[in-house]
Design a protein around this motif. Structure first.
Motif, PDB file in Angstrom:
ATOM      1  N   ILE A  92       0.854  -1.208   0.000  1.00 24.57           N
ATOM      2  CA  ILE A  92       0.000   0.000   0.000  1.00 24.57           C
ATOM      3  C   ILE A  92       0.885   1.252   0.000  1.00 24.57           C
ATOM      4  O   ILE A  92       0.585   2.244  -0.651  1.00 24.57           O
ATOM      5  CB  ILE A  92      -0.967   0.006   1.212  1.00 24.57           C
ATOM      6  CG1 ILE A  92      -1.998  -1.113   1.055  1.00 24.57           C
ATOM      7  CG2 ILE A  92      -1.657   1.366   1.352  1.00 24.57           C
ATOM      8  CD1 ILE A  92      -2.957  -1.275   2.221  1.00 24.57           C
ATOM      9  N   ARG A  93       2.003   1.165   0.715  1.00 23.29           N
ATOM     10  CA  ARG A  93       2.925   2.323   0.704  1.00 23.29           C
ATOM     11  C   ARG A  93       3.401   2.581  -0.735  1.00 23.29           C
ATOM     12  O   ARG A  93       3.467   3.725  -1.187  1.00 23.29           O
ATOM     13  CB  ARG A  93       4.121   2.039   1.626  1.00 23.29           C
ATOM     14  CG  ARG A  93       5.003   3.257   1.869  1.00 23.29           C
ATOM     15  CD  ARG A  93       6.098   2.933   2.879  1.00 23.29           C
ATOM     16  NE  ARG A  93       7.087   2.025   2.314  1.00 23.29           N
ATOM     17  CZ  ARG A  93       8.179   2.411   1.658  1.00 23.29           C
ATOM     18  NH1 ARG A  93       8.414   3.691   1.482  1.00 23.29           N
ATOM     19  NH2 ARG A  93       9.035   1.514   1.180  1.00 23.29           N
ATOM     20  N   GLY A 112      -3.958  11.094   2.424  1.00 22.98           N
ATOM     21  CA  GLY A 112      -4.860  10.481   3.411  1.00 22.98           C
ATOM     22  C   GLY A 112      -4.322   9.131   3.886  1.00 22.98           C
ATOM     23  O   GLY A 112      -4.303   8.839   5.082  1.00 22.98           O
ATOM     24  N   ILE A 113      -3.869   8.315   2.955  1.00 21.96           N
ATOM     25  CA  ILE A 113      -3.337   6.994   3.334  1.00 21.96           C
ATOM     26  C   ILE A 113      -2.051   7.188   4.154  1.00 21.96           C
ATOM     27  O   ILE A 113      -1.839   6.522   5.172  1.00 21.96           O
ATOM     28  CB  ILE A 113      -3.038   6.131   2.079  1.00 21.96           C
ATOM     29  CG1 ILE A 113      -4.287   5.967   1.210  1.00 21.96           C
ATOM     30  CG2 ILE A 113      -2.489   4.764   2.503  1.00 21.96           C
ATOM     31  CD1 ILE A 113      -4.064   5.203  -0.090  1.00 21.96           C
ATOM     32  N   THR A 114      -1.233   8.125   3.710  1.00 21.89           N
ATOM     33  CA  THR A 114       0.025   8.398   4.419  1.00 21.89           C
ATOM     34  C   THR A 114      -0.228   8.715   5.885  1.00 21.89           C
ATOM     35  O   THR A 114       0.444   8.187   6.772  1.00 21.89           O
ATOM     36  CB  THR A 114       0.755   9.591   3.727  1.00 21.89           C
ATOM     37  OG1 THR A 114       1.078   9.192   2.409  1.00 21.89           O
ATOM     38  CG2 THR A 114       2.015   9.990   4.451  1.00 21.89           C
ATOM     39  N   SER A 115      -1.251   9.537   6.142  1.00 22.31           N
ATOM     40  CA  SER A 115      -1.455   9.880   7.546  1.00 22.31           C
ATOM     41  C   SER A 115      -2.154   8.744   8.307  1.00 22.31           C
ATOM     42  O   SER A 115      -1.829   8.495   9.457  1.00 22.31           O
ATOM     43  CB  SER A 115      -2.148  11.229   7.701  1.00 22.31           C
ATOM     44  OG  SER A 115      -3.499  11.095   7.390  1.00 22.31           O
ATOM     45  N   GLN A 116      -3.034   8.010   7.652  1.00 23.85           N
ATOM     46  CA  GLN A 116      -3.668   6.878   8.362  1.00 23.85           C
ATOM     47  C   GLN A 116      -2.647   5.801   8.688  1.00 23.85           C
ATOM     48  O   GLN A 116      -2.738   5.111   9.683  1.00 23.85           O
ATOM     49  CB  GLN A 116      -4.759   6.256   7.490  1.00 23.85           C
ATOM     50  CG  GLN A 116      -6.010   7.106   7.419  1.00 23.85           C
ATOM     51  CD  GLN A 116      -7.175   6.316   6.826  1.00 23.85           C
ATOM     52  OE1 GLN A 116      -7.439   5.185   7.217  1.00 23.85           O
ATOM     53  NE2 GLN A 116      -7.866   6.920   5.894  1.00 23.85           N
ATOM     54  N   MET A 117      -1.695   5.614   7.801  1.00 23.94           N
ATOM     55  CA  MET A 117      -0.752   4.518   8.002  1.00 23.94           C
ATOM     56  C   MET A 117       0.595   4.996   8.547  1.00 23.94           C
ATOM     57  O   MET A 117       1.532   4.204   8.641  1.00 23.94           O
ATOM     58  CB  MET A 117      -0.565   3.767   6.695  1.00 23.94           C
ATOM     59  CG  MET A 117      -1.850   3.057   6.268  1.00 23.94           C
ATOM     60  SD  MET A 117      -1.510   1.696   5.179  1.00 23.94           S
ATOM     61  CE  MET A 117      -2.807   0.553   5.575  1.00 23.94           C
ATOM     62  N   ASN A 118       0.666   6.277   8.883  1.00 24.22           N
ATOM     63  CA  ASN A 118       1.903   6.830   9.436  1.00 24.22           C
ATOM     64  C   ASN A 118       3.129   6.568   8.576  1.00 24.22           C
ATOM     65  O   ASN A 118       4.200   6.262   9.079  1.00 24.22           O
ATOM     66  CB  ASN A 118       2.164   6.260  10.837  1.00 24.22           C
ATOM     67  CG  ASN A 118       1.431   7.058  11.876  1.00 24.22           C
ATOM     68  OD1 ASN A 118       1.427   8.287  11.826  1.00 24.22           O
ATOM     69  ND2 ASN A 118       0.784   6.367  12.799  1.00 24.22           N
ATOM     70  N   PHE A 119       2.958   6.715   7.281  1.00 24.54           N
ATOM     71  CA  PHE A 119       4.118   6.578   6.398  1.00 24.54           C
ATOM     72  C   PHE A 119       4.932   7.856   6.484  1.00 24.54           C
ATOM     73  O   PHE A 119       4.461   8.885   6.963  1.00 24.54           O
ATOM     74  CB  PHE A 119       3.677   6.389   4.935  1.00 24.54           C
ATOM     75  CG  PHE A 119       2.979   5.100   4.667  1.00 24.54           C
ATOM     76  CD1 PHE A 119       3.349   3.933   5.329  1.00 24.54           C
ATOM     77  CD2 PHE A 119       1.952   5.033   3.722  1.00 24.54           C
ATOM     78  CE1 PHE A 119       2.696   2.733   5.062  1.00 24.54           C
ATOM     79  CE2 PHE A 119       1.303   3.842   3.447  1.00 24.54           C
ATOM     80  CZ  PHE A 119       1.666   2.689   4.121  1.00 24.54           C
ATOM     81  N   ASP A 120       6.114   7.795   5.925  1.00 27.51           N
ATOM     82  CA  ASP A 120       6.943   8.977   5.825  1.00 27.51           C
ATOM     83  C   ASP A 120       6.177  10.062   5.089  1.00 27.51           C
ATOM     84  O   ASP A 120       5.633   9.806   4.018  1.00 27.51           O
ATOM     85  CB  ASP A 120       8.178   8.624   4.967  1.00 27.51           C
ATOM     86  CG  ASP A 120       9.426   8.907   5.724  1.00 27.51           C
ATOM     87  OD1 ASP A 120       9.296   9.469   6.823  1.00 27.51           O
ATOM     88  OD2 ASP A 120      10.507   8.567   5.217  1.00 27.51           O
TER      89      ASP A 120
END
Ligand code: MSP
Length: 521
Positions: free
Chosen positions: A453-454, A470-478
């Motif tokens: 997903i990243r 949105g996905i970045t913040s939900q999944m705490n990606f860089d």
């Protein structure tokens, strides 16, 4: 450092933005984001084309001073690009002094080169195109071939640009640089045109109206609006001597619609050669959006779709996703509301949205939102396939963008997302959860999915930037979106799931379509 300079056409400040304008801008924004993702310093510019008889007449029709008229419309364009989430670096208005100065400078450079002389011109003029037409190019009834409207007879003293002088150099350049005009059909069209029509000198000033930039040294003449407008690509960088010009000009990509090909593929290169400036790297020429097969345009109210209305109803990202996915660059496409809704429902809600949502929910359910695995876990064939598909998807995205096909890039990303949904079904972590000793295997499955997903988030960011955020913040990606390199995630720490894209229900669909078909409802 590698640089790219992406430009949109500057839009006529004679009417409010419609979906056709939005498409040019969204496409350019997508290229700009893609180059950034690839580590380039990329710059996107846009603006408004505010001078000329067409604008003067439109202002008169609205009982408005031209300057006030264009001020209001420029504001409308700025507001629209804000609502659509377009990340441009500069917005130029041709009535700004910083633009006038560069337009006059290019004129002087051409003049110093001995390429401008005074003469007379008479002929049939289309105000909408802002150009004269030979009778042979007009439609039956002496109608403009682009606008289907009557042309005006005009006679005036005019300055000419010795464009004919550049015929051989222009032809040679297009022949030797296949990348100069994309797609090839448009390149062939220009080559065919040039081979059958040796270049004539071009009339580049007007005396019949005042709304324009004065010719340096002769104030009774106004510069032909296309000379003024095309120069925006240089004034947008701060002029010929600016640092930005030195850094970016060599890597310029102009995104344009097919209706303005001649100005960009013939006039502009000749002007640049005359001014002693190198030519842009390429022109990417897109087709038209139509509705019920009629071109979306401001002169046809039945087709004039407000892009901000669509963006408010379905989100800006869904609009970008649809426009970029459904139209192959270079072709025309018919906007079909049903198809629009089913495309975003299936791609963004059912496929990608669902994948992210159920993944996060399961990670909470089975691991309290956090997974950390030391060393390499139990890898099976399905995991290997996912990893391989990630690399393959990245390769297809790269190849597609090199071939100017954002649509193929999006398709590859969506296929990968589909595979991930299938991987979840096959590995069925909810079944493993019922057995005692499978925690490690479950962790490995989620590490693979979240890592994939990243990759989707990063690869997809030029096409659906807000969803990626949105996905970045939900999944705490860089936070920083980068071209994915390693497929090696070993820890997960997700936030509570929230819906990425709300599926549009049948009831809502009917309501939206009725509203879009009759915007006054
Ligand atoms: N002002 C000139 C451009 C000067 S650039 C130095 C102009 N302006 S425009 O407002 O008429 O159109 C600008 C862009 O919008 C063009 O690229 C044109 O192709 C695009 N579109 C206008 N209608 C369109 C569709 N229906 N579909 C897709 N794009 C179309 O031309």
């Amino acid at each position: 450092m590698k640089y790219t300079y992406i430009t949109t056409p500057i839009y006529y400040a004679s009417g409010t933005p419609h979906l056709g304008h939005a498409y040019s801008t969204i496409l350019a924004d997508c290229y700009n984001r893609y180059y950034k993702l690839r580590g380039y310093r990329s710059r996107l510019t846009t603006g408004t084309d505010e001078y000329g008889l067409k604008i003067e007449r439109a202002a008169q029709k609205n009982n408005c001073e031209p300057q006030k008229f264009v001020d209001d419309l420029a504001e409308k364009f700025i507001e629209t690009w804000g609502k659509l989430g377009i990340a441009y670096d500069d917005f130029i208005r041709t009535t700004e002094p910083r633009h006038r100065q560069v337009a006059q400078e290019i004129w002087k450079r051409m003049e110093e080169n001995g390429d401008i002389y005074l003469g007379h011109y008479e002929g049939l003029y289309c105000v909408d195109c802002e150009q004269y037409y030979p009778e042979s190019e007009l439609l039956e009834g002496k109608l403009c071939p682009i606008h289907n409207r009557t042309v005006d007879f005009m006679r005036e003293e005019t300055y000419f640009f010795r464009m004919s002088k550049y015929y051989d150099r222009l032809l040679g350049h297009i022949e030797q640089h296949p990348e100069f005009i994309y797609p090839e059909t448009r390149r062939n069209e220009v080559l065919g045109f040039l081979k059958h029509n040796p270049l004539q000198d071009l009339s580049i000033s007007r005396t019949s109206f005042r709304w324009g930039i004065q010719v340096p040294g002769n104030e009774s003449h106004i510069m032909y609006v296309w000379i003024d407008a095309l120069t925006n690509y240089i004034s947008n960088l701060g002029g010929f001597d600016s640092e930005l010009f030195n850094q970016y000009w060599g890597n310029t990509i102009h995104i344009i619609g097919k209706d303005i090909l001649k100005f960009h593929a013939i006039y502009w290169p000749c002007i640049l050669m005359s001014a002693g400036v190198s030519l842009p790297k390429s022109l990417i020429v897109h087709g038209w959006w139509t509705i019920s097969s009629k071109k979306i345009s401001k002169s046809d109210p039945a087709t004039k779709i407000d892009p901000t209305m669509l963006a408010e109803d379905i989100t800006p990202d869904a609009l970008k996703y649809y426009l970029l996915k459904e139209l192959t660059v270079g072709r025309d496409g018919d906007l079909d509301y049903q198809n629009l809704i089913s495309s975003i429902n299936s791609g963004l809600a059912n496929n990608l949205g669902n994948l992210v949502n159920r993944t996060i929910q399961m990670i909470f359910k089975y691991f309290d939102g956090r997974i950390e695995v030391q060393g390499i876990g139990t890898i099976d064939q399905l995991d290997i396939e996912i990893r391989e598909q990630a690399f393959l998807t990245r390769q297809i995205v790269e190849k597609s963008m090199n071939e100017n096909s954002p649509s193929a890039a999006i398709n590859a990303i969506m296929i990968f997302s589909n595979h991930l949904n299938a991987y979840l079904e096959k590995t069925a972590p909810w079944q493993l959860a019922k057995q005692d000793d499978h925690k490690k295997r479950m962790a490995e499955i989620f590490l693979h999915i979240v890592e994939a997903i990243r990759w989707i988030t990063q690869l997809g960011s030029p096409f659906f930037p807000s969803i990626s955020r949105g996905i970045t913040s939900q999944m705490n990606f860089d936070e920083v979106l980068q071209w994915p390199e390693d497929f090696s995630l070993r820890s997960i720490n997700v936030n509570k799931a929230h819906v990425l894209f709300d599926r549009i229900t049948k009831e809502k669909e009917d309501e939206l379509i009725a509203k879009w078909q009759n915007p006054k409802l």
